[in-house]
Write a protein that holds these residues in place. Structure first.
Motif, PDB file in Angstrom:
ATOM      1  N   MET A   1      10.416  45.267  82.696  1.00 28.08           N
ATOM      2  CA  MET A   1      11.331  46.209  81.350  1.00 28.08           C
ATOM      3  C   MET A   1      10.918  45.570  80.097  1.00 28.08           C
ATOM      4  O   MET A   1      11.233  44.150  79.925  1.00 28.08           O
ATOM      5  N   SER A   2       9.515  45.528  79.230  1.00 26.74           N
ATOM      6  CA  SER A   2       9.021  45.203  78.321  1.00 26.74           C
ATOM      7  C   SER A   2      10.305  44.824  77.092  1.00 26.74           C
ATOM      8  O   SER A   2      11.009  46.040  76.963  1.00 26.74           O
ATOM      9  N   LEU A   3       9.879  43.728  76.545  1.00 24.44           N
ATOM     10  CA  LEU A   3      10.595  43.775  75.418  1.00 24.44           C
ATOM     11  C   LEU A   3       9.767  43.827  74.114  1.00 24.44           C
ATOM     12  O   LEU A   3       8.789  44.005  73.941  1.00 24.44           O
ATOM     13  N   LEU A   4      11.075  44.581  73.014  1.00 24.56           N
ATOM     14  CA  LEU A   4      10.292  45.114  71.542  1.00 24.56           C
ATOM     15  C   LEU A   4      11.690  44.034  70.587  1.00 24.56           C
ATOM     16  O   LEU A   4      12.907  44.579  70.666  1.00 24.56           O
ATOM     17  N   LEU A   5      10.869  43.250  69.907  1.00 24.24           N
ATOM     18  CA  LEU A   5      11.794  42.422  69.298  1.00 24.24           C
ATOM     19  C   LEU A   5      11.202  42.387  68.091  1.00 24.24           C
ATOM     20  O   LEU A   5      10.262  42.179  67.735  1.00 24.24           O
TER      21      LEU A   5
END
Length: 275
Positions: A1-5
């Motif tokens: 799962m890609s992370l967007l911070l």
């Protein structure tokens, strides 16, 4: 799962990006401090959204390569697209100005971008180094200003954000604004910063833009002109479609290992953060 911070003190654009990212199945998270939470530091692939300070803190820890336009990009544009004189110089030189001018830092908000009666009102050497780059522009009045989120040389989302210098957000972007945007991007389609062709958009001088970027344009009494270019990962979306904005942000601040040869010259240098 890609992370967007996302950076702390999330803005309206950030809230919309959170919603769009989660709808796509991304792990979207807002940092509570100006650092990467320990439980997220090892997640890959990762992306970020926030200002330059947050990019400097988070990009290395996340393996992210934030893309930004060159400091002198405006000065490379043809005069018919720029509509005014713009010079990229040092803060030391700008302090010697003896005429009114619009002065701003190219990317980082190190001091207020505004009209200065002369150079005496700019930050002194005790506040900022003499070699700090600045843009010095002739004063021009924009009757309308528009934000364009650009991906691979095409406008993915657009919004009006100002009328006569005051905030006036609208999703309505007329055909004349879109036609000028097309002219700007066509003029910038000669290659990347290294002279190659590909996702980057460049100008005849060889100074280009990354493949994911924000370009602002405006209408003046004399016609249309480019206002500036900004990093997509630090730009407000105004009335732009948040899903399209997310497309550009993910590319503009994404995994370093996925960098193209065209985008590589536009990676923001990691700055030392003083705490």
């Amino acid at each position: 799962m890609s992370l967007l911070l996302l950076a702390p003190r999330i803005n309206e654009t950030g809230l919309r990006l959170l919603t769009s990212a989660r709808r796509r199945g991304l792990r979207a998270h807002t940092a509570t401090r100006w650092e990467v939470p320990a439980e997220l530091a090892g997640l890959r692939p990762a992306h970020l959204y926030g200002g330059p300070l947050f990019a400097d803190v988070a990009s290395a820890a996340l393996g992210v390569a934030p893309l930004e336009p060159p400091a002198d990009w405006l000065t490379t544009l043809p005069s018919d697209l720029l509509g005014r004189r713009v010079e990229c110089t040092t803060l030391a030189e700008a302090r010697r100005l003896r005429r009114p001018a619009f002065v701003k830092p190219p990317v980082d908000k190190l001091f207020p971008a505004r009209i200065y009666p002369d150079g005496s009102g700019l930050p002194g050497p005790d506040a900022l180094d003499d070699d700090t780059p600045v843009l010095v522009s002739d004063i021009v009045a924009f009757t309308e200003e528009f934000r364009l989120f650009v991906l691979d040389g095409a406008v993915r989302a657009a919004s009006r954000y100002a009328v006569d210098g005051a905030l006036a957000v609208s999703p309505s972007v007329g055909p004349d604004a879109r036609a000028f945007a097309a002219d700007v991007l066509a003029a910038c389609a000669h290659g990347g910063a290294d002279g190659s062709t590909g996702s980057g958009v460049g100008v005849g001088s060889g100074v280009g833009l990354p493949g994911a970027v924000v370009v602002d344009i405006g209408r003046t009494a004399d016609g249309w002109a480019v206002v500036e270019a900004n990093p997509a990962w630090a730009s407000g979306g105004y009335a732009c479609d948040p899903d399209a904005v997310l497309d550009v942000v993910l590319r503009a601040a994404g995994p370093a290992e996925l960098l193209t040869a065209v985008d590589a010259p536009f990676v923001r240098p990691v700055c030392t953060v003083v705490r």
